[in-house]
Write a protein that holds these residues in place. Structure first.
Motif, PDB file in Angstrom:
ATOM      1  N   THR A   4       0.866  -1.179   0.000  1.00  0.00           N
ATOM      2  CA  THR A   4       0.000   0.000   0.000  1.00  0.00           C
ATOM      3  C   THR A   4       0.900   1.225   0.000  1.00  0.00           C
ATOM      4  N   HIS A  23       0.922   5.856  -0.755  1.00  0.00           N
ATOM      5  CA  HIS A  23       0.333   7.094  -1.271  1.00  0.00           C
ATOM      6  C   HIS A  23       1.241   7.582  -2.377  1.00  0.00           C
ATOM      7  N   THR A  29      -2.036  -4.575  -4.674  1.00  0.00           N
ATOM      8  CA  THR A  29      -1.582  -3.253  -4.270  1.00  0.00           C
ATOM      9  C   THR A  29      -2.772  -2.322  -4.150  1.00  0.00           C
ATOM     10  N   THR A  30      -2.660  -1.398  -3.258  1.00  0.00           N
ATOM     11  CA  THR A  30      -3.662  -0.344  -3.136  1.00  0.00           C
ATOM     12  C   THR A  30      -2.910   0.970  -3.130  1.00  0.00           C
ATOM     13  N   GLN A  78      -3.065   4.983  -3.105  1.00  0.00           N
ATOM     14  CA  GLN A  78      -3.929   6.135  -2.880  1.00  0.00           C
ATOM     15  C   GLN A  78      -3.306   7.327  -3.577  1.00  0.00           C
ATOM     16  N   THR A  87      -7.749  -0.858   3.653  1.00  0.00           N
ATOM     17  CA  THR A  87      -7.538  -0.515   2.248  1.00  0.00           C
ATOM     18  C   THR A  87      -8.864  -0.682   1.532  1.00  0.00           C
ATOM     19  N   LYS A 125     -10.984   0.173  -2.432  1.00  0.00           N
ATOM     20  CA  LYS A 125     -10.918   0.657  -3.806  1.00  0.00           C
ATOM     21  C   LYS A 125     -12.295   1.183  -4.184  1.00  0.00           C
ATOM     22  N   TYR A 145      -6.127   3.513   3.109  1.00  0.00           N
ATOM     23  CA  TYR A 145      -5.610   3.729   1.761  1.00  0.00           C
ATOM     24  C   TYR A 145      -6.779   3.589   0.811  1.00  0.00           C
ATOM     25  N   GLN A 198      -8.011   3.733  -2.921  1.00  0.00           N
ATOM     26  CA  GLN A 198      -7.592   3.790  -4.316  1.00  0.00           C
ATOM     27  C   GLN A 198      -8.778   4.194  -5.158  1.00  0.00           C
TER      28      GLN A 198
END
Lengths: 502, 388
Positions: A381, A383, A411-412, A414, B349, B351, B380, B382
């Motif tokens: 993860t 940014h 994967t993430t 941001q 996390t 999305k 996080y 996304q």
């Protein structure tokens, strides 16, 4: 996959060991030998270890996400390995304690022939177990085959122990579901966790050839099988070590009994002899009497056999404990490191960071976290700071490919956007994750920072619906100074550079 | 060349490192209240174990020797807890991007496993003794086990509120367990107390949990109020951070206390009623009790280590998802993952599939706010833009 033969093997070994445990208990009752009873409890702990491994295996097969376990149960195997390693360590402690007791108070074996017989049978069972689990012993994890960006795929090829499992009539453990998240992006999936994170691997009827490298060239769905196998390896290694420990124990029992039968000259009950090795209070008195007698009549009394024979048992036990601890420690360390959310050892964070910065469109990276779920399933993860949403769409694809090359498939990312290009503010994190490190640092400034963040969060909660929040996140330097939201990430960010006291 | 960053270690001579390291460790141990308590109790336990061992060797009593080994075993558990409380405060570095905070969960888990192993061991010894009662000299064992009981009571007194009081915001949370220290510490009392202690810690979770239920229903005002409550709990340093370690250590001490109590009871029974079977039965009962008391700790640590969704968030998360989906421009939420890093630190996390014309930044800030209200500070998000 290799689950089927693993499960069969475990069940086999489990039933064998349990049967043997029953046999030992019965024999110990018949011969009323305490040593055999305690050995049978060792067998029972072996049964428990196998049971733990079996349970872990069954759980880990359910790799589908549930509401509570969004990653599936795949970590169960790492836990099984840890539990086995810890049990082994605890067992070693107990054995050392018993050995020390034997050192201070050695005692003879009562019926050595029966002990030899049962010990040999136990040894046979354990050798069978060793053969069964031998394929998993090597622990071939973390091989890299140089495909793609610098060595980080962490495949295990387990000495052929798994590939022949795959050849079995195409019956594969994982259900054949379509792999809907092949690239973890742009997939329309409903919230109720139908198809998580690439877990349901599609087995598009691959013919899993013997050569492992062929598997690697295909896409992500393969990694599920492979990392399941390498996680299973960890579990099986734990079982193997347990069986090894038991085998060593049986070897010691047999060797000791053999030496005892051939070297030791016991004190027959009707003879006047004394046993100089055992000094208990009762024999002390006898000792006094006997020496008086002995002074009068030398050569009439016999001494029981060489004393060192009695000390063989604890010495061998100590040696066995040494061997066991030496072999268990790597397993313990590895499973503990995975559970501690370490960056996998094949990944170099610095280099990764540099490479990421080299990508077009990436202005800065914050909060990069990479950790291993189990086996070769690695999750990252971060940014990423970029110019604007359109630029981000381009960068996103490149980032995904980059991470795929490194072997990280979940994967993430941001995105953070800048309102105007100002390089000076690149290192700041707009939406900083309030790091857990900050409140736990000793210095007081971090605490104040945390409290300031608390206050600012309380404020944000009120302004939830208003678009005015957008203004809060601007990159205006004058505003930024007044905002705890943007400024305070700095102090916690900087101490991150300092290394731990390793 | 001047050292350019704090990482330039090669300029430090190696010898200085060891001394600096150990003094650093001592400072780290003594700085935090939890580790200080652990350290001093460890010293107490260790010295008592040595005393017991030497007494056992001198009087040649096997029972005392084995009991002292049991105390040494407990000391290893204390040592593990101490090590974990020091390690979990180390800063994050390259290999440990989240820092070492998970060490406390691992320590609690390992302690729980050791306890189960101890219970199993005691049970097997009890069975052995039941089948073949050995000749036990209880006159020597009694005074020593009473002394051991006192040492363990000190431990319970120190760690009971020290452990659970932390997660409740008590700063000087020591002097509350009066009932226990009255000396009538039969195992029933300590047993229910330890369960009450468990109720404490779960109540701690329930406290914040109820708060979020409120925040879900109301909108602006409620959320604000409960969040203030929440932030009080969460942002003081070391808050609930050593809960797992302390729980593991506490259970270990309770197990030892139960052992001493069992020995005393069986000794009394044997002396008065000549009931030789009392010893093994007591051991078996005690091992069962120990096993049962460890189960909550094990369940919690296993949940954390398996990356399970944090139990306090189980009810709050679906509401959060709804709120996020109601944001303008959001089509869908995909692959939400929430897990506990260590006590009270949650990582998530997510999305989001958004419309091409949606304001990505606004959506992000709103999502962050929504989840911060339930306590997920590391999120996080996304943003995947749907192709039109």
């Amino acid at each position: 996959m290799a689950c089927e033969p693993n499960r069969v093997r475990l069940l086999c070994m489990l039933s064998l060991t349990f049967g043997f445990f029953i046999v030992e208990v019965v024999v110990s009752r018949i011969t009323s030998s305490l040593a055999m009873l305690s050995d049978s409890f060792h067998m029972l702990s072996d049964v428990i270890a196998l049971l733990v491994a079996l349970v872990a295996l069954r759980f880990a097969e359910k790799t589908q996400a549930t509401n509570k376990n969004t990653f599936g149960w795949i970590r169960a195997e790492v836990m099984g390995a840890l539990v086995n390693a810890v049990f082994l360590t605890a067992l070693c402690f107990t054995i050392i304690l018993e050995a020390i007791e034997r050192f201070t108070e050695p005692n003879e074996i009562d019926s050595p022939y029966i002990v030899i017989g049962v010990g040999a049978a136990g040894l046979l069972v354990n050798l069978l177990g060793l053969c069964l689990f031998h394929g998993h012993a090597g622990g071939g994890h973390g091989h890299s085959h140089g495909g793609g960006g610098g060595g980080g795929h962490g495949h295990s090829h387990g000495g052929g122990g798994h590939s022949h499992g795959k050849k079995k009539t195409g019956k594969i453990c994982k259900s054949e579901k379509p792999n809907s998240s092949s690239s973890e992006t742009n997939t329309l999936v409903v919230v109720d966790h139908n198809s998580p994170n690439g877990v349901n691997a599609e087995n598009r009827g691959y013919d899993f050839s013997k050569d492992g490298t062929e598997l690697q060239t295909n896409g992500s769905p393969l990694y599920d099988d492979i990392d399941h196998s390498s996680a299973a390896q960890l579990n099986m290694r734990g079982v193997f070590l347990h069986v090894l420990g038991d085998a060593l124990g049986s070897v010691i029992v047999v060797v000791n009994a053999l030496i005892f039968t051939f070297v030791w000259q016991p004190c027959l009950p009707d003879e006047a002899c004394l046993n100089p090795c055992i000094n208990s209070h009762s024999t002390d008195h006898k000792h006094v009497n006997q020496t008086l007698v002995g002074l009068m009549d030398p050569g009439a009394t016999r001494m029981a056999g060489p004393c060192w024979v009695l000390y063989m048992d604890p010495t061998l036990c100590v040696m066995m404990v040494g061997i066991l601890l030496y072999t268990t420690y790597p397993l313990l360390k590895e499973s503990a490191l995975i559970l501690l959310q370490t960056v996998p050892k094949q990944i170099d964070m610095h280099r990764l960071n540099e490479k990421l910065l080299c990508l077009e469109g990436v202005l800065a990276i914050h909060e990069l976290h990479i950790w291993q779920l189990a086996g070769s399933r690695i999750i990252a993860t971060a940014h990423i700071k970029c110019h604007d949403p359109t630029a981000y769409m381009d960068v996103a694809k490149r980032l995904k490919d980059f991470f795929h090359d490194e072997g990280i498939h979940a994967t993430t990312i941001q995105p953070e956007f800048v309102t105007f290009s100002s390089d000076s503010r690149d290192s700041l994190c707009e939406l900083s994750c309030r790091t857990q490190c900050a409140p736990k640092l000793c210095c007081g400034s971090a605490d104040k920072a945390a409290e300031k963040k608390a206050a600012s969060e309380a404020d944000d909660g009120l302004r939830e619906v208003s678009p005015a929040t957008l203004e809060v996140i601007s990159e205006d330097p004058e505003q930024a100074a007044a905002l705890p939201l943007v400024v305070t990430p700095e102090p916690p960010a900087v101490p991150r550079e300092v290394e731990s006291s390793l | 060349m001047l050292p350019l960053s704090a990482k330039d270690d090669e300029y430090k001579p190696a010898k200085l490192n060891l001394l600096a390291k150990t003094s650093g460790w001592f400072r780290a141990i003594l700085s935090d209240q939890t580790s200080r308590n652990l350290f001093f109790f460890l010293l107490l336990n260790l010295s008592f174990a040595f005393v017991e061992l030497s007494y056992g060797i001198w009087s040649n009593s096997l029972g005392l020797i084995s009991d002292s080994f049991h105390m040494f075993f407990d000391c290893t558990a204390l040592l593990a807890g101490l090590a974990a409380s020091v390690i979990s405060r180390w800063r994050c570095n390259d290999s440990f991007s989240y820092g070492y905070v998970r060490a406390e969960v691992l320590a609690g888990f390992v302690n729980g496993l050791f306890l189960i192993f101890t219970a199993f061991f005691i049970f097997s010894e009890g069975v052995e003794r039941a089948l073949e009662p050995p000749d036990v000299h209880h006159d020597r064992l009694l005074p020593v086990s009473v002394a051991g009981l006192l040492v363990n009571l000190v431990g319970i007194f120190v760690f009971q509120h020290g452990g659970h009081g932390h997660s409740h915001g008590d700063d000087g949370g020591h002097g509350h367990s009066h009932s226990l220290f009255n000396g009538n510490a039969n195992h029933k009392d300590s047993h229910t107390d330890s369960h009450g202690g468990h109720g404490h810690s779960h109540g701690g979770h329930g406290h914040s949990h109820g708060g979020h239920g409120h925040g879900g229903h109301g909108h602006g005002g409620h959320g604000h109020q409960d969040q203030a409550l929440y932030s009080q709990d969460k942002f003081l340093p070391g808050k609930g951070s050593s809960k797992q370690i302390l729980q593991g250590v506490f259970l270990h001490i309770v197990a030892d206390t139960l052992g001493s109590v069992g020995v005393i009871i069986s000794a009394l029974l044997m002396q008065k009623y000549d009931l030789m079977i009392a010893d093994p039965i007591c051991s078996m009962l005690i091992s069962l009790l120990i096993g049962v008391s460890v189960v909550p700790l094990l369940r919690e640590s296993i949940g954390i280590l398996m990356q399970r969704t944090p139990p306090p968030l189980d009810h709050a998360l679906p509401e959060c998802y709804q709120r996020v989906q109601q944001l303008q421009g959001v089509y869908n939420i995909q692959e939400p993952h929430f897990w506990t890093l260590c006590t009270d630190v949650y990582v998530g996390t997510l999305k989001l599939l958004v419309a091409p014309d949606a304001d990505a930044r606004w959506i992000q800030t709103q999502t962050h706010n929504i989840f911060t209200q339930v306590g997920v500070r590391q999120l996080y998000v996304q943003i995947d833009i749907a192709a039109m």
